[in-house]
Design an enzyme around this catalytic site. Structure first.
Site, PDB file in Angstrom:
ATOM      1  CE  LYS A 206      -3.985  -4.463   1.828  1.00  0.00           C
ATOM      2  NZ  LYS A 206      -4.519  -4.866   2.928  1.00  0.00           N
ATOM      3  CE  LYS A 261       0.499  -5.620   3.570  1.00  0.00           C
ATOM      4  NZ  LYS A 261      -0.973  -5.834   3.421  1.00  0.00           N
TER       5      LYS A 261
HETATM    6  C1  PBG Z   1      -5.361  -8.312   5.170  1.00  0.00           C
HETATM    7  C2  PBG Z   1      -3.887  -7.824   4.524  1.00  0.00           C
HETATM    8  C3  PBG Z   1      -3.116  -8.452   4.021  1.00  0.00           C
HETATM    9  C4  PBG Z   1      -1.952  -7.700   4.568  1.00  0.00           C
HETATM   10  C5  PBG Z   1      -1.827  -7.403   5.812  1.00  0.00           C
HETATM   11  N1  PBG Z   1      -3.345  -7.529   5.874  1.00  0.00           N
HETATM   12  C6  PBG Z   1      -3.386  -8.425   2.905  1.00  0.00           C
HETATM   13  C7  PBG Z   1      -4.272  -8.668   1.840  1.00  0.00           C
HETATM   14  O1  PBG Z   1      -4.433  -7.621   1.273  1.00  0.00           O
HETATM   15  O2  PBG Z   1      -4.708  -9.320   0.497  1.00  0.00           O
HETATM   16  C8  PBG Z   1      -0.472  -8.439   4.123  1.00  0.00           C
HETATM   17  C9  PBG Z   1       0.974  -8.583   4.756  1.00  0.00           C
HETATM   18  C10 PBG Z   1       1.578  -9.703   4.104  1.00  0.00           C
HETATM   19  O3  PBG Z   1       2.002 -10.236   2.786  1.00  0.00           O
HETATM   20  O4  PBG Z   1       2.406  -9.322   5.166  1.00  0.00           O
HETATM   21  N2  PBG Z   1      -6.272  -6.955   4.107  1.00  0.00           N
END
Ligand code: PBG
Length: 338
Positions: A206, A261
């Site tokens: 991520k 992601k």
């Molecule tokens: C929470 C999380 C996030 C997303 C999914 N889970 C945001 C972040 O890490 O700040 C992003 C999902 C999206 O942008 O569609 N940790």
């Protein structure tokens, strides 16, 4: 030479356009296929009854009260979508610096899971494990007085969060916090509490991405996070070898499924993951990716249906087993007609 043989004899004996001459032959020779079964639909839930509140930076996406969420999930199940990922919008006065609501068994997300689960729908329920919807500062973990994110202390809380969600009926636990060692600790906590059949889909790779902006609006953490960066725990977009190390560790710690992601900008990571590990692999088409396509389509600058399906098939071509996408419902409705 082997390459040449694969391509076939030279033109004019080989004419690749022959297989493209009509729709039926293009369908017959396709290498990849997109089905509603490949889709996981991220949905937002808020308190109240009979509410659907638009998320301004995500045209077409709403926050549902849990009664409306049940109806929406029922439609997703009817369309053949495999799972929904439920994200809570917490009232700001319920957020605190340690995200204490995250581990309460009657919190918003647990009640939503129970309510959906009670319908006995043929659809999986997935939930993030991370503190950001619950913290006043918008970070995924605990902060010390210097503003550093504490790893091991956070992991302990994440285990408790995973347990309340599993207890409410969550099928897939998705750690999205990027703390080190959390997958193994969560797996042990689940097993110790007789949740050995609860799956873990780890957000293994991520990235600290600017494309999460609209999601943070939907969760109401944009203002609270202010200019705070998640770069000390989420990955640096310049790296891909490091992603392979993250994934190898998560697999060793017991992850059943791996998520990459954001999505379209990181197809190289999806491709490498699938080639190297051969594990069920998922891409998250994140909020910023969704909103770019939606905004351009709403201006009639691009064709929505075409761009939506093309963007999703790209994940399959890269090797993903499935895609988390805000387009899931719209795409599944369209696929039904195709
Ligand atoms: C929470 C999380 C996030 C997303 C999914 N889970 C945001 C972040 O890490 O700040 C992003 C999902 C999206 O942008 O569609 N940790």
């Amino acid at each position: 030479m082997a390459e040449m043989n694969q391509a076939g004899p030279a033109f004019p004996l080989t004419r690749l356009r022959r297989n493209r001459k009509t729709k039926w032959t293009r369908d017959l020779t396709k290498e990849n296929f997109l089905s509603p079964q490949d889709l996981i639909w991220p949905v937002f839930v808020q308190e109240g009854e009979n509410l659907e509140e638009q998320v301004p930076s995500m045209p077409g996406v709403v926050r549902y009260s849990s009664d409306r969420l049940v109806d929406a999930v029922a439609e997703a199940a009817d369309l053949g979508i495999s799972a929904v990922a439920i994200f809570p919008y917490l009232n700001p006065d319920l957020r605190d610096s340690s995200g204490s609501m995250a581990t309460k068994s009657d919190n918003l997300v647990c009640r939503a899971i129970e309510r959906v689960k009670a319908q006995n729908l043929n659809i999986g329920i997935q939930c993030d494990v991370a503190l950001d919807p619950f913290t006043s500062h918008g970070h995924d973990g605990l902060l010390n007085s210097d503003g550093q994110i504490l790893n091991d202390e956070t992991v302990k809380i994440l285990c408790e969060q995973a347990l309340v969600q599993a207890n409410a009926g969550c099928d897939i636990i998705s750690p999205s916090d990027m703390m080190d060692g959390r997958v193994g600790e969560i797996r042990r906590a689940l097993d110790k509490n007789n949740f050995d059949d609860v799956q873990i889909m780890s957000y293994s790779a991520k990235y600290a991405s600017s494309f999460y902006g609209p999601f943070r609006d939907a969760l109401g953490s944009t203002g609270t996070l202010a200019r705070g960066s998640k770069a000390t725990y989420q990955m640096d977009p310049r790296n891909s070898d490091e992603a392979m190390r993250e994934i190898a560790l998560d697999i060793a710690e017991g992850a059943d499924m791996i998520m990459i992601k954001p999505g379209l900008l990181y197809l190289d990571i999806i491709y490498r993951t699938k080639q190297k590990f051969g594990i069920p692999t998922y891409g998250y088409q994140v909020s910023g990716e969704y909103s770019m396509i939606k905004a351009a389509a709403n201006n009639d600058w691009i064709n929505l249906d075409g761009c939506m399906i093309e963007s999703l098939i790209a994940f399959k071509r890269a090797g993903a087993n499935g895609i988390l996408t805000y387009f899931a419902l719209e795409a599944a409705r369209l696929l039904k007609k195709m």
